[in-house]
Motif scaffolding. Structure first.
Motif, PDB file in Angstrom:
ATOM      1  N   THR A  46       5.710   1.265 -64.218  1.00 61.15           N
ATOM      2  CA  THR A  46       4.325   1.415 -64.659  1.00 61.15           C
ATOM      3  C   THR A  46       3.601   2.385 -63.731  1.00 61.15           C
ATOM      4  O   THR A  46       4.031   2.634 -62.601  1.00 61.15           O
ATOM      5  N   THR A  47       2.494   2.939 -64.215  1.00 63.83           N
ATOM      6  CA  THR A  47       1.674   3.833 -63.399  1.00 63.83           C
ATOM      7  C   THR A  47       0.666   3.009 -62.616  1.00 63.83           C
ATOM      8  O   THR A  47      -0.056   2.172 -63.174  1.00 63.83           O
ATOM      9  N   LEU A  48       0.607   3.254 -61.320  1.00 61.53           N
ATOM     10  CA  LEU A  48      -0.322   2.520 -60.449  1.00 61.53           C
ATOM     11  C   LEU A  48      -1.572   3.318 -60.131  1.00 61.53           C
ATOM     12  O   LEU A  48      -2.646   2.736 -59.921  1.00 61.53           O
ATOM     13  N   LEU A  49      -1.450   4.659 -60.091  1.00 59.49           N
ATOM     14  CA  LEU A  49      -2.566   5.518 -59.694  1.00 59.49           C
ATOM     15  C   LEU A  49      -2.729   6.657 -60.676  1.00 59.49           C
ATOM     16  O   LEU A  49      -1.750   7.260 -61.123  1.00 59.49           O
ATOM     17  N   TYR A  50      -4.001   6.958 -61.012  1.00 58.44           N
ATOM     18  CA  TYR A  50      -4.343   8.203 -61.689  1.00 58.44           C
ATOM     19  C   TYR A  50      -4.670   9.212 -60.610  1.00 58.44           C
ATOM     20  O   TYR A  50      -5.553   9.000 -59.781  1.00 58.44           O
ATOM     21  N   ARG A  51      -3.978  10.367 -60.624  1.00 59.29           N
ATOM     22  CA  ARG A  51      -4.160  11.372 -59.588  1.00 59.29           C
ATOM     23  C   ARG A  51      -4.893  12.573 -60.164  1.00 59.29           C
ATOM     24  O   ARG A  51      -4.526  13.071 -61.226  1.00 59.29           O
ATOM     25  N   THR A  52      -5.921  13.038 -59.455  1.00 61.52           N
ATOM     26  CA  THR A  52      -6.573  14.306 -59.778  1.00 61.52           C
ATOM     27  C   THR A  52      -6.625  15.114 -58.492  1.00 61.52           C
ATOM     28  O   THR A  52      -6.244  14.640 -57.411  1.00 61.52           O
ATOM     29  N   THR A  53      -7.110  16.346 -58.587  1.00 63.65           N
ATOM     30  CA  THR A  53      -7.176  17.196 -57.393  1.00 63.65           C
ATOM     31  C   THR A  53      -8.222  16.687 -56.410  1.00 63.65           C
ATOM     32  O   THR A  53      -8.159  17.007 -55.217  1.00 63.65           O
ATOM     33  N   ARG A  54      -9.202  15.939 -56.881  1.00 61.94           N
ATOM     34  CA  ARG A  54     -10.285  15.491 -55.998  1.00 61.94           C
ATOM     35  C   ARG A  54     -10.184  14.031 -55.576  1.00 61.94           C
ATOM     36  O   ARG A  54     -10.664  13.655 -54.523  1.00 61.94           O
ATOM     37  N   ARG A  55      -9.602  13.174 -56.398  1.00 61.40           N
ATOM     38  CA  ARG A  55      -9.626  11.757 -56.087  1.00 61.40           C
ATOM     39  C   ARG A  55      -8.465  11.039 -56.754  1.00 61.40           C
ATOM     40  O   ARG A  55      -7.764  11.605 -57.605  1.00 61.40           O
ATOM     41  N   ILE A  56      -8.275   9.831 -56.342  1.00 61.62           N
ATOM     42  CA  ILE A  56      -7.301   8.965 -56.996  1.00 61.62           C
ATOM     43  C   ILE A  56      -8.051   7.765 -57.572  1.00 61.62           C
ATOM     44  O   ILE A  56      -9.136   7.401 -57.092  1.00 61.62           O
ATOM     45  N   ARG A  57      -7.468   7.156 -58.591  1.00 61.54           N
ATOM     46  CA  ARG A  57      -8.101   6.003 -59.213  1.00 61.54           C
ATOM     47  C   ARG A  57      -7.014   5.031 -59.638  1.00 61.54           C
ATOM     48  O   ARG A  57      -5.969   5.423 -60.142  1.00 61.54           O
ATOM     49  N   LEU A  58      -7.272   3.753 -59.403  1.00 59.70           N
ATOM     50  CA  LEU A  58      -6.308   2.731 -59.766  1.00 59.70           C
ATOM     51  C   LEU A  58      -6.250   2.507 -61.271  1.00 59.70           C
ATOM     52  O   LEU A  58      -7.276   2.478 -61.942  1.00 59.70           O
ATOM     53  N   THR A  59      -5.060   2.333 -61.774  1.00 59.16           N
ATOM     54  CA  THR A  59      -4.903   1.847 -63.139  1.00 59.16           C
ATOM     55  C   THR A  59      -5.120   0.330 -63.132  1.00 59.16           C
ATOM     56  O   THR A  59      -5.263  -0.295 -62.067  1.00 59.16           O
ATOM     57  N   GLU A  60      -5.131  -0.276 -64.301  1.00 66.65           N
ATOM     58  CA  GLU A  60      -5.269  -1.736 -64.352  1.00 66.65           C
ATOM     59  C   GLU A  60      -4.104  -2.404 -63.627  1.00 66.65           C
ATOM     60  O   GLU A  60      -4.296  -3.353 -62.851  1.00 66.65           O
ATOM     61  N   ALA A  61      -2.897  -1.883 -63.866  1.00 67.07           N
ATOM     62  CA  ALA A  61      -1.728  -2.441 -63.180  1.00 67.07           C
ATOM     63  C   ALA A  61      -1.810  -2.204 -61.682  1.00 67.07           C
ATOM     64  O   ALA A  61      -1.452  -3.073 -60.878  1.00 67.07           O
ATOM     65  N   GLY A  62      -2.295  -1.025 -61.298  1.00 64.53           N
ATOM     66  CA  GLY A  62      -2.437  -0.713 -59.879  1.00 64.53           C
ATOM     67  C   GLY A  62      -3.411  -1.637 -59.184  1.00 64.53           C
ATOM     68  O   GLY A  62      -3.200  -2.064 -58.045  1.00 64.53           O
ATOM     69  N   SER A  63      -4.518  -1.972 -59.869  1.00 57.96           N
ATOM     70  CA  SER A  63      -5.511  -2.876 -59.293  1.00 57.96           C
ATOM     71  C   SER A  63      -4.922  -4.263 -59.067  1.00 57.96           C
ATOM     72  O   SER A  63      -5.119  -4.875 -58.011  1.00 57.96           O
ATOM     73  N   VAL A  64      -4.189  -4.757 -60.056  1.00 58.24           N
ATOM     74  CA  VAL A  64      -3.561  -6.073 -59.923  1.00 58.24           C
ATOM     75  C   VAL A  64      -2.547  -6.062 -58.787  1.00 58.24           C
ATOM     76  O   VAL A  64      -2.494  -6.989 -57.955  1.00 58.24           O
ATOM     77  N   TYR A  65      -1.745  -5.013 -58.722  1.00 60.30           N
ATOM     78  CA  TYR A  65      -0.705  -4.940 -57.701  1.00 60.30           C
ATOM     79  C   TYR A  65      -1.324  -4.858 -56.304  1.00 60.30           C
ATOM     80  O   TYR A  65      -0.842  -5.508 -55.354  1.00 60.30           O
ATOM     81  N   TYR A  66      -2.397  -4.083 -56.170  1.00 62.40           N
ATOM     82  CA  TYR A  66      -3.061  -3.948 -54.865  1.00 62.40           C
ATOM     83  C   TYR A  66      -3.628  -5.282 -54.397  1.00 62.40           C
ATOM     84  O   TYR A  66      -3.512  -5.646 -53.216  1.00 62.40           O
ATOM     85  N   GLN A  67      -4.256  -6.020 -55.299  1.00 63.13           N
ATOM     86  CA  GLN A  67      -4.835  -7.312 -54.933  1.00 63.13           C
ATOM     87  C   GLN A  67      -3.777  -8.277 -54.414  1.00 63.13           C
ATOM     88  O   GLN A  67      -4.059  -9.113 -53.549  1.00 63.13           O
ATOM     89  N   HIS A  68      -2.564  -8.163 -54.910  1.00 65.60           N
ATOM     90  CA  HIS A  68      -1.505  -9.053 -54.457  1.00 65.60           C
ATOM     91  C   HIS A  68      -0.808  -8.550 -53.194  1.00 65.60           C
ATOM     92  O   HIS A  68      -0.197  -9.355 -52.475  1.00 65.60           O
ATOM     93  N   CYS A  69      -0.888  -7.249 -52.933  1.00 70.44           N
ATOM     94  CA  CYS A  69      -0.080  -6.678 -51.857  1.00 70.44           C
ATOM     95  C   CYS A  69      -0.833  -6.374 -50.570  1.00 70.44           C
ATOM     96  O   CYS A  69      -0.235  -6.398 -49.490  1.00 70.44           O
ATOM     97  N   HIS A  70      -2.145  -6.091 -50.657  1.00 68.88           N
ATOM     98  CA  HIS A  70      -2.816  -5.575 -49.457  1.00 68.88           C
ATOM     99  C   HIS A  70      -2.842  -6.609 -48.335  1.00 68.88           C
ATOM    100  O   HIS A  70      -2.713  -6.270 -47.150  1.00 68.88           O
TER     101      HIS A  70
END
Length: 296
Positions: A46-70
């Motif tokens: 699954t995709t965890l991060l949306y990447r652009t040249t200026r910033r990154i943004r969490l996907t829904e899956a990325g947000s869930v995964y971060y909350q469990h891992c940090h």
């Protein structure tokens, strides 16, 4: 099997908001961090991060995964720091506060013994009967007696503490010894730092408001007044037990004594304690009980 370095890279990118900042924190290249995150996404499917040249943004899956891992990453680092500190020497400034009389009689000598063992340590010992806010006033440790009320702090029991209601034989030549809490209303009660005394009735804590012609916030002054027959006083064991043994004081209402009262080392709520704090509290647990007088 999940690779820990991939999880750590992902957590740092999210926490710091950039691949470059995460790379600096982990002391690797930005391309290496990006590769680790991509490998993690492939592994999870699954995709965890949306990447652009200026910033990154969490996907829904990325947000869930971060909350469990940090918190796992934080816990891992805490564990590493704790292991390193097992052999570390206590250094820096150790700031302590304690009630005046207990601090003078029992804590200060132990502080000095600890400094003899660790001469590289600096100590600030503040003795006061005021309830100190250890966080706002910058103390590492507070030594407190009795029941604890602030659940936001971390407490470790150092030793037991008992409170006695005592009077002198001279006092009891003029008044009968009380056998029930209701009889305190007919006694001359010497008031210390509080106008209510703590007891236990069938295992339940109970407070009884008392009154009398004498009041002071000094424990030694209260003890002296009791010894001279001026009234009854409620005082902790380290004040009165030598006089109970000698017969200069008589303990009453023992059936209602509230024994669930201790001496505590209280610290701010940090996950990881520095060596100076941890080792000093261990030192107190080992040495303090032997210094206190105990009735035979």
């Amino acid at each position: 099997m999940q690779r820990w370095d991939r999880v750590e890279a992902f957590v740092e990118v999210v926490r710091l908001g950039a691949f470059k900042a995460a790379a600096e924190r982990l002391k690797v290249s930005s391309s290496h961090v990006s590769r680790l995150v991509s490998q993690l996404e492939n592994q999870l499917g699954t995709t965890l991060l949306y990447r652009t040249t200026r910033r990154i943004r969490l996907t829904e899956a990325g947000s869930v995964y971060y909350q469990h891992c940090h918190h796992l990453v934080e816990g891992f680092r805490e564990a590493e720091a704790a292991i390193k500190d097992l052999q570390a020497r206590p250094i820096g400034l150790l700031s302590l506060t304690c009630a005046t009389t207990f601090g003078e009689r029992y804590l200060a000598p132990l502080v000095n013994d600890f400094m003899v063992q660790h001469p590289q340590l600096e100590v600030r010992l503040h003795l006061t009967n005021r309830q100190v806010d250890i966080i706002d006033e910058g103390f590492d440790i507070a030594i407190r007696m009795g029941a604890l009320e602030d659940s936001s702090l971390v407490a470790r029991r150092l030793c037991e503490r008992r409170e006695y209601v005592v009077g002198s034989p001279t006092y009891f030549t003029h008044r009968p010894q009380p056998h029930a809490l209701s009889e305190l209303a007919h006694q001359r009660c010497l008031i210390g730092s509080r106008d209510h005394w703590r007891f236990a009735v069938e295992g339940v804590r109970r407070e009884v408001r008392v009154a009398g012609p004498w009041e002071s916030n000094s424990g030694p002054a209260l003890l002296d007044a009791a010894l001279k027959g001026l009234g009854l006083a409620q005082l902790p064991d380290y004040y009165v037990e030598p006089y109970l043994a000698s017969g200069e004081l008589i303990s009453v209402l023992d059936a209602y004594r509230h024994d669930d009262s201790a001496v505590w080392a209280v610290t701010p709520h940090h996950r990881h304690r520095s060596p100076k704090i941890r080792q000093f509290i261990d030192f107190l647990v080992e040495r303090l009980p032997a210094r206190l007088p105990r009735r035979r």
